[in-house]
Design a protein around this motif. Sequence first.
Motif, PDB file in Angstrom:
ATOM      1  N   GLY A 117       0.790  -1.218   0.000  1.00 38.30           N
ATOM      2  CA  GLY A 117       0.000   0.000   0.000  1.00 38.30           C
ATOM      3  C   GLY A 117       0.823   1.268   0.000  1.00 38.30           C
ATOM      4  N   MET A 170      -5.029   3.076  -0.500  1.00 41.13           N
ATOM      5  CA  MET A 170      -4.867   1.723   0.033  1.00 41.13           C
ATOM      6  C   MET A 170      -4.790   0.719  -1.104  1.00 41.13           C
ATOM      7  N   VAL A 172      -5.674  -2.508  -3.398  1.00 37.22           N
ATOM      8  CA  VAL A 172      -6.916  -3.163  -3.791  1.00 37.22           C
ATOM      9  C   VAL A 172      -6.602  -4.324  -4.722  1.00 37.22           C
ATOM     10  N   LEU A 239      -9.679   5.801  -1.490  1.00 43.21           N
ATOM     11  CA  LEU A 239     -11.051   5.395  -1.200  1.00 43.21           C
ATOM     12  C   LEU A 239     -11.549   6.014   0.099  1.00 43.21           C
ATOM     13  N   VAL A 244     -15.708   1.861   2.027  1.00 42.14           N
ATOM     14  CA  VAL A 244     -14.972   0.606   2.200  1.00 42.14           C
ATOM     15  C   VAL A 244     -15.619  -0.236   3.298  1.00 42.14           C
ATOM     16  N   LEU A 269     -13.786  -4.486  -6.699  1.00 39.63           N
ATOM     17  CA  LEU A 269     -12.594  -4.202  -5.910  1.00 39.63           C
ATOM     18  C   LEU A 269     -12.779  -4.701  -4.489  1.00 39.63           C
ATOM     19  N   HIS A 270     -11.670  -5.143  -3.908  1.00 39.94           N
ATOM     20  CA  HIS A 270     -11.641  -5.389  -2.469  1.00 39.94           C
ATOM     21  C   HIS A 270     -10.453  -4.617  -1.919  1.00 39.94           C
ATOM     22  N   ALA A 271     -10.722  -3.769  -0.933  1.00 36.89           N
ATOM     23  CA  ALA A 271      -9.690  -2.902  -0.373  1.00 36.89           C
ATOM     24  C   ALA A 271      -9.093  -3.506   0.888  1.00 36.89           C
ATOM     25  N   ARG A 273      -6.630  -2.621   4.398  1.00 34.80           N
ATOM     26  CA  ARG A 273      -5.915  -1.707   5.276  1.00 34.80           C
ATOM     27  C   ARG A 273      -4.569  -2.344   5.611  1.00 34.80           C
TER      28      ARG A 273
END
Length: 279
Positions: A117, A170, A172, A239, A244, A269-271, A273
């Motif tokens: 990230g 972040m 993704v 984002l 999210v 999309l999947h974000a 952290r």
Amino acid sequence: MADAFVHMIPTAQEPCVLVELDGTISEDLITFLRRFKLRSKFQIKDVSSQWDVFQVWGKGALDMTALHTQPASFAFKDIRTPDMGWRVVVPKGRALPWENVATALDTDYTIHRISQGVPEGAQDIHMGSSLPLESCIDYMQGVDFHKGCYIGQELTARTFFTGLVRKRIMPVSFSTEPPQLSPPLEIDTCTNIQLPDPDADVRLKEPDSLESNETSKPSRSRSAGKFLSGIHNIGLAILRFEHVDKAQNGEAEHPNLVTEAPDGTTLYLHAFRPSWWKQ
């Protein structure tokens, strides 16, 4: 704003600083800095033709004594994340002195950086419009909240001390089907997914079951952020946290973050952290 490494050269006869940044904006930054030179007795010039920059990462410690045998070669700990590794600056054309270091491709470094990230360069951090906290510069130890004064300091300090950072860059991952609730970040180097264009809009899309409900008004997708850059099936996007969280609320029917590929295909999309983010 532009992201950059500032390398102090300890062996220089006079105070000398190397500023490492995206080559596509180097001329713009030099022009900008020269506005503040006034009558100060120092020079600003482009020396990119004289230096090479390497990134070294992975397990194992580096033998710094081997680097010291090469004049004017320097290694600096990359403090952006705990696992980013070392930034090595050597005179143009000179090879690294370590025999136990395997050569990686530029794409390997991009995967290494994006998977953690870490935004880098003008494509991720837009010069003149990006904000330090939204670009995670504060997390990467690039903002001093005890120093002043600089352009945008008031906004940056107020946002930091109030804790009102509503969006950040972040990592993704992309898929052509709705993702699982908590998929891991997996890199697929053989994917046939076409990544979105830079600055493509990311939207929060309600489930089809909700959109087709005749008793309620059709839900409209809402802007959740922008895609920045990527490789294979992963990338970086800026984002909004609220969107999210809605896309990862753990329910069977939940909204999804979506964008479009250049050919019009819907991408999900999947974000993530990053684990190195401060709590």
